[in-house]
Design a protein around this motif. Sequence first.
Motif: not given
Length: 413
Positions: A84-93, A67-74, A155-158
């Motif tokens: 656009a979410v960076a690769g690491s945050a996207r992989r976390q999701h 969550f922290i990494e996601f918001f830092e990217v945000l 949408a990505t989760s679906a």
Amino acid sequence: MRVHSADSGSSPAHGWPTDLPRSLMADIVGPELDSLATEVVEGVRQQVPELRFLFEGEAGERCRLGFIEFFEVLIEGAAASDPAVAGSARRQHEAFVTRAFLEGVEIDGVLAVYQAGARIVWNRLAAAGREAGVPPDQMYLLVKILLDRLEQMSATSADIYERLRGEPANLLGQHRRRLLQLLVQEVAPATDSVADLARQARWRVPERVACVAVGDGADRRGRAPIGLTPDVLTDFDRPDPFLLLPAPELPGRETMLGQSLAGATYAIGPSVCLGDAPVSLRLARRALVMVREGMLSPEAGAVRCDDHLPTLLLAGDEDCMRILTDKALAVFSDLPPERRLRLSETLLTWLSAGSSLVDVAEQLTVHPQTVRYRMRQIEALVGVDLADPARRFELLLALRFWLLSQKRTIPGW
């Protein structure tokens, strides 16, 4: 609820405001980030209690850091007008969504987690914005960023769920069989290997398990019995079928086994920690052999190893026990079979009953004088002090093993 993917012609930044002040996200979100992440994880546990297992222990800490990494990217994305979410945050999701799927969570559950988290985030940021005197129009832009991100994540989760559901139908079964083999192998597997394969098999790792060895009367066509809960791992495509039962102490587990394995003879191994699953299976299989040899008697087709641990111990090393028995009971070897059996039962009962003639007589349903007469015969044969603790223990072991072994050779004994 089905969430449709975003329009394929839309750019990743579609709908994101470009006139948001560069410092707003950093000024409002940044100071709150660490405590906000902790509050989100704890809040989701409380608001979506049926999925709290996704946020327990190390998994919860990974979600908090993600969550922290996601918001830092945000924050960086908003400042650069590039969300656009960076690769690491996207992989976390993607890892979180994949784990939820493998744990059997439906897509609605994942969306409920997002919605609960979004409410907590907005309440915190709205309070921080008011305290900092952020103009309403800029807070509106911040809301829009959060809602757009929530829609995109949904949408990505679906899409991830659709992809995972489209895997070969037998792949999950293959993962579960590999996991079962890994858990019962004699060489302890690496913890990471078990965790990774459990995720692929959509199997929640339990603290305790019991293995069940299935014998005569089982379906030999490789099909698992019906009526078992999805968390039970089975392998019936072998000459010695067995299953692994998670959380065997839960109410109704043995009833479920009785219904699913009706008509079969089976042995339920002891409840053990997951790492001792091979021990539980080994004892269950030993008990099943002892049932076939007449040394144990099942009730309604089942034998519980927990009820027969001393007997299983005696049968664990038969070579050693035979040597001990031949040595300790050598003086009985020349007696006629019926007399040897009668005196052996009397001596074992006497040793077990604390040397009480009355108790021994009651258990053998004979007169105390008969017990006294037999004990004189035994003392004359043994020729040692039966009060000696070491000698009593040796005789107890030898007599129990010898009498147990007679069940193999004397039908109906």
